[in-house]
Motif scaffolding. Structure first.
Motif, short mmCIF file in Angstrom:
data_model
loop_
_atom_site.label_atom_id
_atom_site.label_comp_id
_atom_site.label_asym_id
_atom_site.label_seq_id
_atom_site.Cartn_x
_atom_site.Cartn_y
_atom_site.Cartn_z
N SER A 22 -22.28 20.68 -44.72
CA SER A 22 -23.28 19.61 -44.78
C SER A 22 -22.83 18.52 -45.74
O SER A 22 -23.01 17.33 -45.48
CB SER A 22 -24.63 20.18 -45.24
OG SER A 22 -25.11 21.10 -44.28
N ASN A 25 -20.45 16.38 -44.11
CA ASN A 25 -21.15 15.50 -43.18
C ASN A 25 -21.77 14.29 -43.89
O ASN A 25 -21.85 13.20 -43.32
CB ASN A 25 -22.25 16.28 -42.44
CG ASN A 25 -21.68 17.12 -41.31
OD1 ASN A 25 -20.51 16.97 -40.95
ND2 ASN A 25 -22.49 18.01 -40.75
N GLN A 43 -25.19 11.44 -34.44
CA GLN A 43 -24.66 12.80 -34.32
C GLN A 43 -24.70 13.52 -35.67
O GLN A 43 -25.12 14.67 -35.76
CB GLN A 43 -23.22 12.74 -33.79
CG GLN A 43 -22.55 14.11 -33.70
CD GLN A 43 -21.07 14.02 -33.36
OE1 GLN A 43 -20.56 12.94 -33.03
NE2 GLN A 43 -20.36 15.14 -33.45
N GLU A 46 -28.13 14.55 -36.68
CA GLU A 46 -28.57 15.73 -35.91
C GLU A 46 -27.93 17.01 -36.44
O GLU A 46 -28.51 18.09 -36.35
CB GLU A 46 -28.23 15.54 -34.43
CG GLU A 46 -29.07 14.46 -33.76
CD GLU A 46 -28.60 14.13 -32.35
OE1 GLU A 46 -27.53 14.68 -31.96
OE2 GLU A 46 -29.27 13.34 -31.66
N GLU A 47 -26.71 16.87 -37.01
CA GLU A 47 -26.01 18.04 -37.55
C GLU A 47 -26.44 18.38 -38.98
O GLU A 47 -25.90 19.29 -39.60
CB GLU A 47 -24.50 17.79 -37.51
CG GLU A 47 -23.93 17.74 -36.10
CD GLU A 47 -22.44 17.41 -36.07
OE1 GLU A 47 -21.86 17.24 -37.17
OE2 GLU A 47 -21.87 17.30 -34.97
#
Length: 733
Positions: A22, A25, A43, A46-47
């Motif tokens: 995370s 990300n 994207q 959403e992840e």
């Protein structure tokens, strides 16, 4: 209540592999935002990427970045996914303020709808409106103005910065500093910006422009616009530089021309180093500018101009200066000059060293370095009047207060307890009043000596200060014919010889036979008495709010109380009341008190204990008061001493009695015999009789004073108002 760990990364637990993913990300999200990749942003969100993640350095969030690159679609996407529209970077900037920097009206509109405030600030005090002005964003500027942005809002910064006089700048100053002519015009002509607003250092937009703009045409256009709207050309920037000096220093020829055409330009004014515009022009070998200044009448005695021109091998400049009266044998001020004042010495030495155009006989520089105090009008500054160190009070030339000050000062005689008046000058619509330069105010003096007085010991410090103040006010009332009307600690000064001087006569009033004005001075003096004897532990402003009765209750002893009561209730002859009060026991030294008691004890009616005599009737008209320190005084004297003194009356058993008359007789007799060799032991018990009796019977003197005042026996009282200690020697047997 749980704390959201997203805002406190140092409190997060050791990351698991999922959390590490995370975290990766989060950084990828920031990269995608900066690149404007909407699909990738969606994207990553959403992840599980953190929509409110902030970089360690700078505190940038995805939303800040999206606003910075102007991606309205990404901004909307982030907001829909929970981005905080009010999140702040490390410097306190919100996304709304970043939108102001970018000048993006669409994003400003969007963020306002999400809760942004139009005048919100970052930690340095910048608003979106200021940022738009700084970066020259005209459309954003107009939009923000329509939405209620405050045009003349000054920059509010952090406390430590405010202490350094940072902050206070407005959007107008920012636009001027950055050279945005169109923004400046809009601010002045469409939005009513204050052309003479000043920041916390006292600089206006003109100073900001000329201190920072290097391009000649931009500086010229900005200056023309500011002057057309009434910019003040007398303000100063860093190092005391005026707009004219800044224009010369940066070689802005056309700006110099414009400034010299202004009505109130001070062509010979100097910066903190004593450099005039002409001296700067010669140092920088700017011949055209030097010619402009010389033709306009600039003085050429402001430094060694000829030497500077020759050093630059600038023959035309040298000839120009010689033609306008510059001297080849220029003599700078003596380097070894030393000021008399220790407190103001460094500033005076600097003032003496630098060049300043004289105002008549006065050399002065209106700068913080030389400021002594604020006043209700023009302040008080250090000055040199015919080389004499002076304090200079400034007034408007038509000021009633200034006229009062000069009128009263002219009535003062030499060798006075009032400040010395040296002279006055007028220039540029201002009156400069030159008086004796003192070192401290009474408040500062008391603070320095607060620890010196020892309780129950003689307080010569307070007595001497108040004696000088009383003499000064008495002189003002009787000799000068004025009342002061503003007696307070900051108007009582201490000079370099530690003499007390009364000052500040701008509220003074000529005596016209009306007692109320004099009574006002006496009441203020009563409060000053308490302020001094208490060494300032009760602020004078507090005493001013209290009633006379409340002030009297603060008195530390009956003697002070009696003195203050005399000031609050002066009787009919108010004009001469202070002169009479100079004989009050408060002003008697302990030696004087002792001599007075001995002299009274030498009265024949006291020595013979003539109960029908006038003096004994006055001293003990009724029953003794047990609250008095001398009640049953024989039991309070050292037993050996009392026994030894009674031995003189052993034959007739005429021993000392507990009366005031016998106490005076005792003091007189002890004084006559204590230094005899036979009384060595008694001397060791008593030591200094003046201190012994004052400490033993502290209220005796004030009692004697009240009982014998205005009788034939006050001939024994010291004559303090004659200038010295004033007490007579004790009578011989």
């Amino acid at each position: 209540m749980e704390t959201d760990s997203r805002y406190h990364p140092q409190e997060r637990p050791t990351p698991s592999s999922h959390q590490r993913a995370s975290g990766d990300n989060n950084h990828l999200l920031m990269k995608a935002v900066r690149e404007g990749d909407v699909s990738r942003v969606r994207q990553l969100l959403e992840e599980g990427a953190d929509v409110n993640f902030q970089e360690e350095e700078g505190g940038w969030s995805p939303l800040h970045n999206a606003v910075s690159v102007g991606k309205e679609d990404i901004v909307n996407l982030l907001l829909q996914n929970g981005a905080d529209p009010c999140l702040r970077k490390r410097n306190g900037a919100t996304p709304f303020i970043v939108a102001g920097i970018e000048g993006h009206v669409g994003l400003l509109t969007l963020l306002l709808s999400k809760g942004a405030q139009v005048n919100e600030r970052d930690h340095h005090g910048f608003t979106a409106f200021m940022e738009a002005a700084w970066y020259g964003r005209v459309e954003a500027l107009r939009f923000l103005y329509e939405k209620g942005a405050e045009v003349n809002l000054g920059r509010e910064t952090m406390e430590d910065q405010r202490k350094l006089r940072k902050g206070g700048a407005t959007a107008l100053m920012d636009a001027a500093k950055k050279g945005h002519v169109e923004v400046l015009r809009i601010l002045l002509e469409e939005m009513g910006a204050d052309v003479n607003a000043r920041d916390n250092m006292g600089r206006n937009a003109l100073i900001h422009a000329l201190a920072n703009l290097k391009e000649h045409d931009v500086a010229m256009n900005i200056t023309r616009l500011l002057l057309a709207h009434g910019a003040n050309i007398s303000v100063r920037g860093e190092k005391g530089k005026t707009p004219l000096i800044l224009a010369v220093e940066n070689g802005h020829l056309n700006v110099v021309k414009m400034l010299l055409e202004q009505e109130h330009v001070e062509i010979d004014d100097t910066d903190r180093e004593g450099k005039t515009a002409l001296l700067w022009a010669v140092e920088k070998q700017l011949t055209e500018i030097a010619e402009l200044l010389c033709n306009k009448g600039a003085r050429t005695d402001c430094g060694d101009l000829i030497w500077l021109a020759r050093r630059g091998y600038n023959r035309p400049l040298e000839k120009l200066l010689l033609d306008h009266g510059a001297r080849e044998d220029y003599q700078p001020p003596a380097e070894d000059w030393q000021p008399h004042s220790s407190h103001w010495g460094p500033a005076l030495k600097h003032l003496h060293k630098i060049y300043r155009p004289l105002i008549g006989k006065l050399k002065i520089f209106i700068d913080q370095e030389y400021k002594i105090a604020d006043t209700s009008e023009g302040g008080i500054y250090l000055g040199l009047y015919e080389e004499q160190e002076v304090a200079v009070k400034r007034f408007h030339e038509n000021s009633t207060r200034g006229q009062n000050e000069v009128s009263c000062l002219r009535s003062i005689h030499t060798n006075s307890n009032l400040v010395t008046f040296y002279g006055s000058e007028q220039h540029g619509g201002l009156l400069y009043v030159c008086i004796l330069l003192c070192e401290w105010t009474l408040e500062m003096h008391l603070a320095k000596h607060r620890e010196e007085a020892v309780e129950s010991e003689e307080d010569e410090f307070s007595r001497n200060i108040l004696l000088s103040i009383f003499k000064a006010v008495a002189e003002l009332h009787v000799s000068c014919g004025y009342t002061h009307q503003d007696l307070q600690p900051q108007n009582i000064l201490i000079d370099s010889k530690k003499a007390v001087r009364l000052a500040d006569f701008d509220k003074s009033s000529k005596w016209a036979g009306e007692p109320e004005q004099t009574k006002s001075d006496l009441e203020a003096l009563g409060r000053l008495v308490l302020y001094v004897v208490r060494k300032g532990d009760v602020p004078f402003e507090t005493l001013k709010t209290q009633t006379n009765e409340e002030v009297i209750q603060h008195s530390p002893n009956e003697e002070i109380q009696n003195l203050i009561q005399h000031l609050f209730c002066p009787g009919k002859d108010v004009k001469n009341h202070l002169r009479d009060l100079l004989g009050h026991p408060f002003f008697w030294s302990w030696n004087s008190r002792y001599r007075t008691l001995r002299d009274l004890g030498n009265e024949s009616d006291i020595k013979t204990r003539n109960q029908n005599s006038n003096i004994l009737q006055l001293l003990q008209p009724g029953l003794p008061d047990c609250s008095q320190s001398f009640y049953q005084w024989t039991s309070k004297i050292d037993k050996y001493v009392m026994k030894r003194m009674n031995e003189f009356y052993k034959k007739n058993c005429n021993f000392y009695q507990d009366t005031v008359g016998d106490l005076l007789k005792f003091i007189r007799n002890l004084g006559e015999h204590i230094d005899e060799k036979i009384n060595t032991r008694m001397k060791s018990k008593i030591q200094d009789p003046s201190q012994y009796f004052q400490k033993k019977f502290p209220d005796l003197i004030i009692y004697i004073y009240k009982q014998l005042q205005n009788t034939e026996y006050e001939k024994h009282f010291p004559k303090v108002h004659d200038g010295g200690d004033g007490g007579q020697q004790a009578s011989q047997p």
